[in-house]
Design an enzyme around this catalytic site. Sequence first.
Site, PDB file in Angstrom:
ATOM      1  N   ASP A 162       1.045  -1.265   0.312  1.00  0.00           N
ATOM      2  CA  ASP A 162       0.211  -0.163   0.089  1.00  0.00           C
ATOM      3  C   ASP A 162       1.041   1.395   0.059  1.00  0.00           C
ATOM      4  O   ASP A 162       0.965   1.950   0.937  1.00  0.00           O
ATOM      5  CB  ASP A 162      -0.975   0.199   1.524  1.00  0.00           C
ATOM      6  CG  ASP A 162      -1.881   1.501   1.093  1.00  0.00           C
ATOM      7  OD1 ASP A 162      -2.246   1.784  -0.107  1.00  0.00           O
ATOM      8  OD2 ASP A 162      -2.447   1.817   1.863  1.00  0.00           O
ATOM      9  N   ILE A 163       1.746   1.451  -0.925  1.00  0.00           N
ATOM     10  CA  ILE A 163       2.597   2.422  -1.170  1.00  0.00           C
ATOM     11  C   ILE A 163       1.732   4.057  -2.018  1.00  0.00           C
ATOM     12  O   ILE A 163       1.754   4.088  -2.957  1.00  0.00           O
ATOM     13  CB  ILE A 163       3.616   2.003  -2.293  1.00  0.00           C
ATOM     14  CG1 ILE A 163       4.764   0.443  -1.758  1.00  0.00           C
ATOM     15  CG2 ILE A 163       4.958   3.193  -2.408  1.00  0.00           C
ATOM     16  CD1 ILE A 163       4.757   0.525  -0.867  1.00  0.00           C
ATOM     17  N   GLU A 164       1.932   4.413  -0.505  1.00  0.00           N
ATOM     18  CA  GLU A 164       0.928   6.340  -1.294  1.00  0.00           C
ATOM     19  C   GLU A 164       1.784   6.624  -1.450  1.00  0.00           C
ATOM     20  O   GLU A 164       1.372   8.115  -1.870  1.00  0.00           O
ATOM     21  CB  GLU A 164      -0.047   6.295   0.524  1.00  0.00           C
ATOM     22  CG  GLU A 164      -1.134   5.559   0.583  1.00  0.00           C
ATOM     23  CD  GLU A 164      -1.793   5.204   0.339  1.00  0.00           C
ATOM     24  OE1 GLU A 164      -2.501   5.576  -0.766  1.00  0.00           O
ATOM     25  OE2 GLU A 164      -2.929   4.145   0.402  1.00  0.00           O
ATOM     26  N   GLY A 165       2.969   6.825  -0.886  1.00  0.00           N
ATOM     27  CA  GLY A 165       4.021   8.196  -1.713  1.00  0.00           C
ATOM     28  C   GLY A 165       5.402   7.543  -1.482  1.00  0.00           C
ATOM     29  O   GLY A 165       6.092   6.223  -1.715  1.00  0.00           O
TER      30      GLY A 165
END
Length: 493
Positions: A162-165
């Site tokens: 869950d790589i949001e940034g």
Amino acid sequence: MISCNILGITIAAFITSTLAAYSSNGVNVMYYWGQNSAGGSNTQGSLVSYCQSGQVDVIILSFLNKFNMGGLPEINLASACEQTFFPNTNLLHCPTVGSDIKTCQSNGVKVLLSLGGAAGSYGFSSDSEGQTFAETIWNLFGGGTSDTRPFDDAVIDGIDLDIEGGSSTGYAAFVTALRSKGHFLIGAAPQCPFPDAILGSVIDAVGLDFVNVQFYNNVCSVASGSSFNFDVWNDWAKNKSPNKNIKVMLTVPGSSTAAGSGYASIAELGPIVSSVISQYSSFGGVSVWDASQAWNNNGFHSELYSIVHGSSAALGQAARKTPFPNTSSITTTSLATASSALFPLLYAGRSCSSQSKVSCTSTGSYTICNYGKWVTAPCPPGVICLSSAQSNNTDLTVSAQFFITSFAGGSFKAIINARRTTLTPFEKMKTIEFTVPDHVRLSQCNLGKIEQVGRSVRIRLKDHPNMAFVLNLSGNVSSDAFVAPDPSSWRFS
């Protein structure tokens, strides 16, 4: 008579509980668990309580939110595990969660660990860092060995990125290295605008088992009507993904308070699930953010499980193999009035070169560049196409998206979806500055204070340090048309 009723209830409950189990070929219902986003003292149950509910196939522990390259990573499970650190570290020791993991697995429920999330500090500066971190994850949570295993001898079934940034650097190498260790379910959680700003190149490079596409907080959300773009993701899964059998999960909010926008009630979600499962063979089920929200939303969780598995059973495998139709409801990235003099009609089928570029047509529809061809589609009912109502700003450190969620009677609601594109998270105090047209006046936001002098807008936010954030805005327009903030004027500090 009373005894019969009690017996019937007992048997029904037993049958329901035995039905919940992960299927590698069919559909599944996944829940993120750990953050208690509902926020109450009793709104999140224990891990095992969800696994024994008979309404969960996969649980995703949320989150491992700090990589700490060169040291031990950190996990954050909110109130589910607090202040029980291994000596001289910031790594939690959670034996109760470990015991629950094994119970879940004995019931056929897969347990994954989500890496990333909106809050935290993570990412790699090189492929070698990704490979090294794969070894760390395997030893701490997988089949390896370590003196600091957060869940003791419990072995998770896989991971969710869950790589949001941050940047995409190193993640493909991480997945490849982790695959070499043994059988792990590995997935990613891109946002629905295609391609994802950070994970797009990663999921094109390595074969994953699933993608938890976030169909919320974006214009392509599950609640956006014809802007909903599951077809684009199905097309990617079948034609570009290294794993042509990858499952595309429909990831949705578990209640209206679980996300800034994009929530669909269970009554609205049912027909959508039935439609998607009948058209797209890549459909892998529904993922929900998060368990605490869904379980406190008037039976959302129980009805969802019946809908997903009921639709699959009713349809049958033969129907699910029906080829998907030509794209007709591609994601729109904007909502604004169109002038045929400024935005000429782009005829469907003509060649284009900028993947996912969107423009309005003179008829009020929108058109998107999809794999080299313009595809035209109508806007959702009651919505007109506004070519300048979304601004995309990408500088050296931030990727930001501005889009309208509603516009009527001179009032509008909008969202800013901002993602850090470096390894350094946003600080607790943030400032956003941009320029708007003369006729636009911003009035409220959910995370801070708006200051507007003429066309200049400054929003001061006070939030946790994070890799991404979603800001809800509202305001007024003294014009029949909405024109977006100038993309070149965006400043984040």
